[in-house]
Motif scaffolding. Sequence first.
Motif, PDB file in Angstrom:
ATOM      1  N   ALA B  23       0.807  -1.208   0.000  1.00  0.00           N
ATOM      2  CA  ALA B  23       0.000   0.000   0.000  1.00  0.00           C
ATOM      3  C   ALA B  23       0.850   1.272   0.000  1.00  0.00           C
ATOM      4  O   ALA B  23       0.421   2.291  -0.526  1.00  0.00           O
ATOM      5  CB  ALA B  23      -0.931   0.009   1.209  1.00  0.00           C
ATOM      6  N   LYS B  29       3.976  -1.022  -4.614  1.00  0.00           N
ATOM      7  CA  LYS B  29       2.655  -0.660  -5.126  1.00  0.00           C
ATOM      8  C   LYS B  29       2.488  -1.183  -6.551  1.00  0.00           C
ATOM      9  O   LYS B  29       1.397  -1.534  -6.969  1.00  0.00           O
ATOM     10  CB  LYS B  29       2.501   0.863  -5.126  1.00  0.00           C
ATOM     11  N   ARG B  30       3.593  -1.209  -7.295  1.00  0.00           N
ATOM     12  CA  ARG B  30       3.528  -1.724  -8.682  1.00  0.00           C
ATOM     13  C   ARG B  30       3.164  -3.196  -8.668  1.00  0.00           C
ATOM     14  O   ARG B  30       2.486  -3.692  -9.564  1.00  0.00           O
ATOM     15  CB  ARG B  30       4.870  -1.495  -9.390  1.00  0.00           C
ATOM     16  N   THR B  32       1.344  -4.635  -6.301  1.00  0.00           N
ATOM     17  CA  THR B  32      -0.075  -4.662  -5.951  1.00  0.00           C
ATOM     18  C   THR B  32      -0.925  -4.446  -7.199  1.00  0.00           C
ATOM     19  O   THR B  32      -1.881  -5.193  -7.454  1.00  0.00           O
ATOM     20  CB  THR B  32      -0.377  -3.551  -4.917  1.00  0.00           C
ATOM     21  N   ARG B  33      -0.538  -3.465  -7.979  1.00  0.00           N
ATOM     22  CA  ARG B  33      -1.321  -3.158  -9.180  1.00  0.00           C
ATOM     23  C   ARG B  33      -1.246  -4.300 -10.195  1.00  0.00           C
ATOM     24  O   ARG B  33      -2.240  -4.663 -10.818  1.00  0.00           O
ATOM     25  CB  ARG B  33      -0.842  -1.840  -9.801  1.00  0.00           C
ATOM     26  N   VAL B  36      -3.526  -6.991  -8.997  1.00  0.00           N
ATOM     27  CA  VAL B  36      -4.930  -6.621  -9.163  1.00  0.00           C
ATOM     28  C   VAL B  36      -5.336  -6.744 -10.628  1.00  0.00           C
ATOM     29  O   VAL B  36      -6.435  -7.227 -10.939  1.00  0.00           O
ATOM     30  CB  VAL B  36      -5.172  -5.188  -8.631  1.00  0.00           C
ATOM     31  N   ARG B  37      -4.448  -6.365 -11.531  1.00  0.00           N
ATOM     32  CA  ARG B  37      -4.788  -6.487 -12.949  1.00  0.00           C
ATOM     33  C   ARG B  37      -4.976  -7.957 -13.339  1.00  0.00           C
ATOM     34  O   ARG B  37      -5.807  -8.284 -14.174  1.00  0.00           O
ATOM     35  CB  ARG B  37      -3.720  -5.807 -13.809  1.00  0.00           C
ATOM     36  N   GLU B  40      -8.378  -8.897 -12.022  1.00  0.00           N
ATOM     37  CA  GLU B  40      -9.418  -8.356 -12.912  1.00  0.00           C
ATOM     38  C   GLU B  40      -9.481  -9.160 -14.216  1.00  0.00           C
ATOM     39  O   GLU B  40     -10.550  -9.488 -14.707  1.00  0.00           O
ATOM     40  CB  GLU B  40      -9.100  -6.888 -13.246  1.00  0.00           C
ATOM     41  N   GLU B 134       4.879  -9.814 -22.981  1.00  0.00           N
ATOM     42  CA  GLU B 134       6.313  -9.887 -23.165  1.00  0.00           C
ATOM     43  C   GLU B 134       6.806 -11.335 -23.125  1.00  0.00           C
ATOM     44  O   GLU B 134       6.299 -12.146 -22.351  1.00  0.00           O
ATOM     45  CB  GLU B 134       6.973  -9.088 -22.038  1.00  0.00           C
ATOM     46  N   PHE B 271      12.129  -8.453  -9.939  1.00  0.00           N
ATOM     47  CA  PHE B 271      10.683  -8.394 -10.132  1.00  0.00           C
ATOM     48  C   PHE B 271       9.975  -9.385  -9.227  1.00  0.00           C
ATOM     49  O   PHE B 271      10.501 -10.455  -8.918  1.00  0.00           O
ATOM     50  CB  PHE B 271      10.317  -8.718 -11.596  1.00  0.00           C
ATOM     51  N   GLU B 275       4.384  -9.349 -11.144  1.00  0.00           N
ATOM     52  CA  GLU B 275       4.784  -8.446 -12.228  1.00  0.00           C
ATOM     53  C   GLU B 275       5.193  -9.225 -13.467  1.00  0.00           C
ATOM     54  O   GLU B 275       4.851  -8.848 -14.587  1.00  0.00           O
ATOM     55  CB  GLU B 275       5.969  -7.599 -11.769  1.00  0.00           C
ATOM     56  N   LEU B 276       5.919 -10.308 -13.264  1.00  0.00           N
ATOM     57  CA  LEU B 276       6.380 -11.105 -14.401  1.00  0.00           C
ATOM     58  C   LEU B 276       5.192 -11.719 -15.134  1.00  0.00           C
ATOM     59  O   LEU B 276       5.123 -11.706 -16.369  1.00  0.00           O
ATOM     60  CB  LEU B 276       7.350 -12.197 -13.923  1.00  0.00           C
ATOM     61  N   SER B 279       3.126  -9.094 -16.911  1.00  0.00           N
ATOM     62  CA  SER B 279       3.831  -8.654 -18.106  1.00  0.00           C
ATOM     63  C   SER B 279       3.709  -9.684 -19.234  1.00  0.00           C
ATOM     64  O   SER B 279       3.438  -9.336 -20.388  1.00  0.00           O
ATOM     65  CB  SER B 279       5.287  -8.405 -17.745  1.00  0.00           C
ATOM     66  N   ASN B 284       0.215  -4.936 -18.760  1.00  0.00           N
ATOM     67  CA  ASN B 284       0.886  -3.752 -18.221  1.00  0.00           C
ATOM     68  C   ASN B 284       0.098  -2.474 -18.464  1.00  0.00           C
ATOM     69  O   ASN B 284       0.621  -1.473 -18.871  1.00  0.00           O
ATOM     70  CB  ASN B 284       2.285  -3.629 -18.814  1.00  0.00           C
ATOM     71  N   ALA B 285      -1.151  -2.537 -18.251  1.00  0.00           N
ATOM     72  CA  ALA B 285      -2.089  -1.423 -18.349  1.00  0.00           C
ATOM     73  C   ALA B 285      -2.112  -0.757 -19.722  1.00  0.00           C
ATOM     74  O   ALA B 285      -1.407  -1.187 -20.609  1.00  0.00           O
ATOM     75  CB  ALA B 285      -1.805  -0.355 -17.295  1.00  0.00           C
TER      76      ALA B 285
END
Lengths: 480, 285
Positions: B23, B29-30, B32-33, B36-37, B40, B134, B271, B275-276, B279, B284-285
């Motif tokens: 948080a 935080k990256r 966490t995001r 979450v992605r 989703e 990626e 990482f 994140e991996l 990606s 990656n949004a």
Amino acid sequence: MHTDYISAPTPNLPFPVHFSFQNIIFLLVAIAGFGLFAWQARKIRANILVGRDRDMSGNVNERLWKTLLVAFGQQKMFKRLTPALLHLVVYVGFIVINIEVIEILIDGIFGTHRVLGFMGPLYSALTGTNEVLGALVVLAVVAFWWRRNVGGVRRFTGPEMRAWPKMDANVILYIEVILMVALFLMNAADLKLHQLQGKDLPGAFPVSGLLTGLLPDSLTALHVLERVGWWAHIVGILLFLNYLPSSKHFHIIMAFPNVYFSRLMPQGQFSNVDSITHEVKAMMDPTYQVPTPPASEGAEAAPTSFGAKDVNDLAWTNLLNAYSCTECGRCTSVCPANITGKLLSPRKIIMDTRDRMEEKYNSPLIFDPNLYGKEAKHDPQEQLDKENHTLLRGYVTPEELWACTTCNACVEACPVNINPLESIIEMRRFLVLEESAAPNSLNVMFSNIENNGAPWAFSPSDRFNWADELYVADKAAVTA
Amino acid sequence: MMADLAARGETPEILFWVGCAGAFDDRYKRVTRAFVRILEHVGVNYAVLGMEESCTGDPAKRAGNEFLFQMQAMQNITTLNGYGIKKVVTACPHCFNTIKNEYPALGGEYEVIHHSTFLQQLINEGKVKAEGGESFKGRRITFHDSCYLGRANNIYEAPRAVLEVLDADLLEMKRCKTNGLCCGAGGAQMWKEPEPGKKDVNVERTEEALATLDGDADVLLNLQGVESNAPVLPAGSNRGGSVIAVACPFCMTMMADGVKNKEREADVQVFDLAELIASAEGLNA
């Protein structure tokens, strides 16, 4: 003059029996040996029981299974193959050769000679195995000695491995060699005695058979040598038995209960202090009633302090740990703090616990290794005040305790499931809860948690800010 | 947000416990995001506590402050039980260990899953294929075990199974799994200066990770506790773009600092598993 040193079976008995004053002496020696050991064991038991209560009952099957794997099966030793194999030889040798001790005891008391000889091929298998194992034990012990004194195995060094611990390790190896030499002397002399008289000796002697050439040809001398070997072997074993409580070698007994009573829960799980639970619940809910302990326990009050300042503040299992430690240093050799040059050594915490128990309570020792090691280990000024010379500060410094990352590497590494981490945490609890003596930066962390609900100084209202950029900012988060 | 869901009378399938690092720490935080992605993307019914979340008390407990720990624990348990939470997923092994092992005795019993296990389940169910993003093919990745995932809770295979789908060259450090070396942050070390010594723990560990990625046997030989002499790889220079994979916010900080200390930021990145995967999945949004 020729004496027949081997008797023919007496008409009524299957075994030749020569009951003599030797047997009475033997009986007295055996009683003294085992009695002294029992006396020492009682003192050690009392030391362990000064620890705080901890319920380790139940889960019998799981505990037995673990004991079978880790203690009997030496499962965790096999993480390092070379010492595991050497240790296995000595361990199996110890167990199998001790079957022969049963025979020695019977022979010694009743004046029989090789009373188990009637078992024929089975006896040959037993004695033959003993001989081979005995020779392998000597080789393994030589290898151990080399590793310890010449081989530069780093975990055998360190500040806590001076004086008594260093000597003790070698004494054990020397005693083991002496015991094996006595065994071979006994067998070889007995064998040659029989050969010279054209008689059969029950049993198989693949190693002693090679040694008979080294012995004199005189029957009288051979007889004396056989007796010397026999007495040296059994008296050596009794002396060794009584040396154990003073020695790291005590692990050959204590490893089994220690593994049996070791924790079953995940290594990451730390105990929750019950008295604090009651306090916190009472704070959050004024109607909360602190459950009263069963009245039958009498005046048994809750622990008067949080955490551990001295050995009697630790749980009895932590004290059992201290008597099970063979000072092998696997814990310290994998400790991230120790590896990077910090003062912390998990082995030292365990050794300190044992030393302090024996300083404060019973020293079950014939000669006191604690005293022997003192000069090298402690400031003599501190010795003056035995009561204030507690485990925490008297032996273990806060600097050591604060270097721990609680990574459990030491716990994982211990071949007999000793848990240095529990003791470290108990002493940290004392420092924090009783003395408010945490490093300042940790006090800052505590107050952050209290005030902001996070260990850093962030506002709780910012806790959800990460979501603001959920779909915008991270395009380049991972790039090739 | 859990409060919104509760207002609508709904209960989520899982509660994503973000954790303080997730948080507040900019780097984590990256993670966490990213996680979450993924949630989703696969359409899991999840919620977060948002501002109602508070420190699990792990750092306090490891530092010996049992009182503060239990205060935090009781507060969180009240919140979680109030929402009727059954299943908690978190990307922090410390939160995971504390909620899973130490909350039950205080009245907080939940099914607690670390995100490495959760990602492994998504992969096994075919919901995450690591396609469309990626490619990690041919890149070297070494996984650094978190103590509170590994030795503390015996989770060694899940993070490795997650990395498997990346089709990268996975390399094990000598000190891995049960023998894994700590990053140096556990036991509340994260919040204090290390005691005097020869070296920082994270530097020792990063040296090992880099030597593993580089195939540098000489460096490995000089690291204490590494007993075997066999090199992990034939000696050769790092091909660049190598990754130290972690599954813990504190390991992330320590390893990233270590890489910086060794001036290898140009060719080695740190990482988190999430994140991996995000990606590789093109999230990656």
